[in-house]
Design a protein around this motif. Structure first.
Motif, PDB file in Angstrom:
ATOM      1  N   LYS A  85       4.993  10.211   3.373  1.00 46.63           N
ATOM      2  CA  LYS A  85       3.923   9.666   4.224  1.00 46.63           C
ATOM      3  C   LYS A  85       4.241   8.253   4.717  1.00 46.63           C
ATOM      4  O   LYS A  85       3.380   7.592   5.282  1.00 46.63           O
ATOM      5  N   GLY A  86       5.467   7.789   4.450  1.00 48.51           N
ATOM      6  CA  GLY A  86       5.872   6.480   4.947  1.00 48.51           C
ATOM      7  C   GLY A  86       5.534   5.316   4.031  1.00 48.51           C
ATOM      8  O   GLY A  86       5.685   4.158   4.409  1.00 48.51           O
ATOM      9  N   LYS A  87       5.094   5.620   2.809  1.00 44.80           N
ATOM     10  CA  LYS A  87       4.757   4.554   1.863  1.00 44.80           C
ATOM     11  C   LYS A  87       6.018   4.025   1.175  1.00 44.80           C
ATOM     12  O   LYS A  87       6.862   4.807   0.746  1.00 44.80           O
ATOM     13  N   LEU A  88       6.122   2.709   1.059  1.00 45.46           N
ATOM     14  CA  LEU A  88       7.233   2.097   0.321  1.00 45.46           C
ATOM     15  C   LEU A  88       6.918   2.227  -1.168  1.00 45.46           C
ATOM     16  O   LEU A  88       6.426   1.300  -1.804  1.00 45.46           O
ATOM     17  N   LEU A  89       7.184   3.408  -1.701  1.00 41.33           N
ATOM     18  CA  LEU A  89       6.694   3.735  -3.039  1.00 41.33           C
ATOM     19  C   LEU A  89       7.290   2.859  -4.129  1.00 41.33           C
ATOM     20  O   LEU A  89       6.585   2.453  -5.047  1.00 41.33           O
ATOM     21  N   HIS A  90       8.587   2.563  -4.045  1.00 40.80           N
ATOM     22  CA  HIS A  90       9.217   1.785  -5.110  1.00 40.80           C
ATOM     23  C   HIS A  90       8.724   0.340  -5.086  1.00 40.80           C
ATOM     24  O   HIS A  90       8.487  -0.254  -6.133  1.00 40.80           O
TER      25      HIS A  90
END
Length: 143
Positions: A85-90
């Motif tokens: 979904k385009g989230k910068l998860l890390h």
């Protein structure tokens, strides 16, 4: 407990409570034993690694120190990687550990053995790994 910030947290459940306890215990072990604790976390079928539950660890620069379910990620830097979904998860995981000490982050990530991403809630906790700041985390996939 979990702070009620914009990240939110998963629905209260036995599974969520188990994940928090798992990460708390992993953090205690890592704080005491450093990377030597990772051998225990790699044991399939153990308390630490069963089904789609596993413990992973990063340093605060985004280097993957431990990922028993996706071992090829170890030694790589995951800074800048986005979920489906385009989230910068890390970045979100590291930011939560760095600013709150512990907390929940949600993102989209494949279950072990799969390639298609599923919704995942991960509990992260800041630790010291052999004198170096880092974090341990584990997550679950709410169905």
């Amino acid at each position: 407990g979990v702070s009620a910030d914009a990240q939110g947290s998963p629905p209260a459940s036995a599974k969520a409570a188990q994940i928090e306890q798992l990460v708390d215990r992993a953090a205690t072990l890592v704080d005491a034993k450093g990377k030597a604790a990772f051998d225990e976390f790699r044991e399939k079928g153990s308390y630490w690694f069963h089904g789609d539950t596993y413990v992973f660890a990063y340093d605060m620069k985004g280097d993957v120190l431990l990922n028993p379910a996706f071992p090829r990620r170890e030694g790589t830097n995951v800074t800048g990687q986005k979920d489906a979904k385009g989230k910068l998860l890390h970045q979100a995981i590291i930011h939560t550990a760095a600013t709150e000490g512990a907390g929940w982050v949600d993102y989209w990530f494949p279950k072990p053995g799969q390639t298609a991403p599923s919704h995942k809630w991960t509990y992260v906790k800041k630790v010291t790994i052999d004198g170096m700041p880092g974090l341990v985390a584990s997550g679950s996939y709410p169905e």
